[in-house]
Design a protein around this motif. Structure first.
Motif, PDB file in Angstrom:
ATOM      1  N   LYS A  88     -24.932 -11.851 -27.059  1.00 42.45           N
ATOM      2  CA  LYS A  88     -24.228 -10.980 -26.612  1.00 42.45           C
ATOM      3  C   LYS A  88     -23.578 -10.225 -27.752  1.00 42.45           C
ATOM      4  CE  LYS A  88     -23.026 -13.839 -22.463  1.00 42.45           C
ATOM      5  NZ  LYS A  88     -22.331 -15.057 -21.903  1.00 42.45           N
ATOM      6  N   ARG A  89     -23.491 -10.903 -28.738  1.00 41.58           N
ATOM      7  CA  ARG A  89     -23.051 -10.166 -29.912  1.00 41.58           C
ATOM      8  C   ARG A  89     -24.093  -8.952 -30.378  1.00 41.58           C
ATOM      9  NH1 ARG A  89     -21.700 -14.223 -34.684  1.00 41.58           N
ATOM     10  NH2 ARG A  89     -22.532 -12.595 -35.866  1.00 41.58           N
TER      11      ARG A  89
ATOM     12  N   ASP B 119     -23.756  -6.051 -28.443  1.00 42.36           N
ATOM     13  CA  ASP B 119     -22.458  -5.179 -28.835  1.00 42.36           C
ATOM     14  C   ASP B 119     -22.781  -4.581 -30.028  1.00 42.36           C
ATOM     15  OD1 ASP B 119     -20.789  -6.135 -26.705  1.00 42.36           O
ATOM     16  OD2 ASP B 119     -19.889  -7.677 -28.066  1.00 42.36           O
TER      17      ASP B 119
ATOM     18  N   HIS C 284     -30.263  -6.632 -16.697  1.00 36.16           N
ATOM     19  CA  HIS C 284     -29.152  -6.624 -16.852  1.00 36.16           C
ATOM     20  C   HIS C 284     -28.557  -5.204 -17.179  1.00 36.16           C
ATOM     21  CE1 HIS C 284     -30.010 -10.741 -17.412  1.00 36.16           C
ATOM     22  NE2 HIS C 284     -28.650 -11.115 -17.098  1.00 36.16           N
TER      23      HIS C 284
ATOM     24  N   LEU D  95     -30.207 -15.703 -22.091  1.00 37.26           N
ATOM     25  CA  LEU D  95     -28.829 -16.143 -22.035  1.00 37.26           C
ATOM     26  C   LEU D  95     -28.305 -17.232 -21.584  1.00 37.26           C
ATOM     27  CD1 LEU D  95     -28.251 -12.438 -20.504  1.00 37.26           C
ATOM     28  CD2 LEU D  95     -27.280 -13.152 -22.350  1.00 37.26           C
TER      29      LEU D  95
ATOM     30  N   ILE E  73     -27.214  -3.214 -19.208  1.00 38.92           N
ATOM     31  CA  ILE E  73     -26.628  -3.059 -20.816  1.00 38.92           C
ATOM     32  C   ILE E  73     -27.041  -1.826 -21.267  1.00 38.92           C
ATOM     33  CG2 ILE E  73     -26.960  -4.184 -22.915  1.00 38.92           C
ATOM     34  CD1 ILE E  73     -28.266  -6.708 -21.571  1.00 38.92           C
TER      35      ILE E  73
END
Length: 142
Positions: free
Chosen positions: A56-57, A60, A80, A47, A82
């Motif tokens: 990050k994309r 998603d 994290h 990151l 997520i």
């Protein structure tokens, strides 16, 4: 009848943006509701240094495709929160400085270094072997 198509394909990439190649390949290859298995990921480095925007994309996209990730990280590394990602820890001595990613009929090995290297092996039997090894590590990880 024998097929002319090879049963194994190996790609070698090196350079600054090889992790982007991996993320794009995972997104292209992995079907909805599938699973991606990772060993040795250090998300802090990814990151901050390697691929912050694409990562990050990617998170998603896997959420939208309902792709589950199981990640074995080095003991003490930060996780994290997520969605669709489950973590377990194992001693660093079992992992080393590589990241392994098992998805579809592929195994990718990402090597941090100067420069970064990425090896992608496409072979159903190789991927199944790595899945079995992942399963064993997952069972002993905490």
């Amino acid at each position: 009848m024998l097929s002319d198509k090879e049963d194994t394909r190996v790609e070698l990439h090196k350079g600054r943006y090889v992790y982007r190649i991996l993320l794009k390949d995972i997104i292209a290859e992995v079907k909805k509701n599938s699973e991606v298995l990772l060993i040795g990921v250090d998300e802090e480095i990814l990151l901050k240094e390697v691929e912050p925007l694409y990562l990050k994309r990617y998170f998603d996209l896997i959420k939208n495709k309902n792709i589950k990730e199981k990640v074995i990280i080095k003991k003490g590394k930060k996780t994290h929160n997520i969605e669709n990602v489950e973590y377990k820890e194992i001693e660093e001595s079992y992992i080393g400085k590589t990241e392994q990613c098992i998805y579809s009929n592929k195994v990718a090995i990402f090597i941090l270094g100067n420069p970064y290297h990425l090896i992608i092996i496409e072979n159903k039997e190789v991927a199944e072997t790595y899945r079995k090894q992942f399963s064993l590590l997952w069972s002993v990880a905490t």
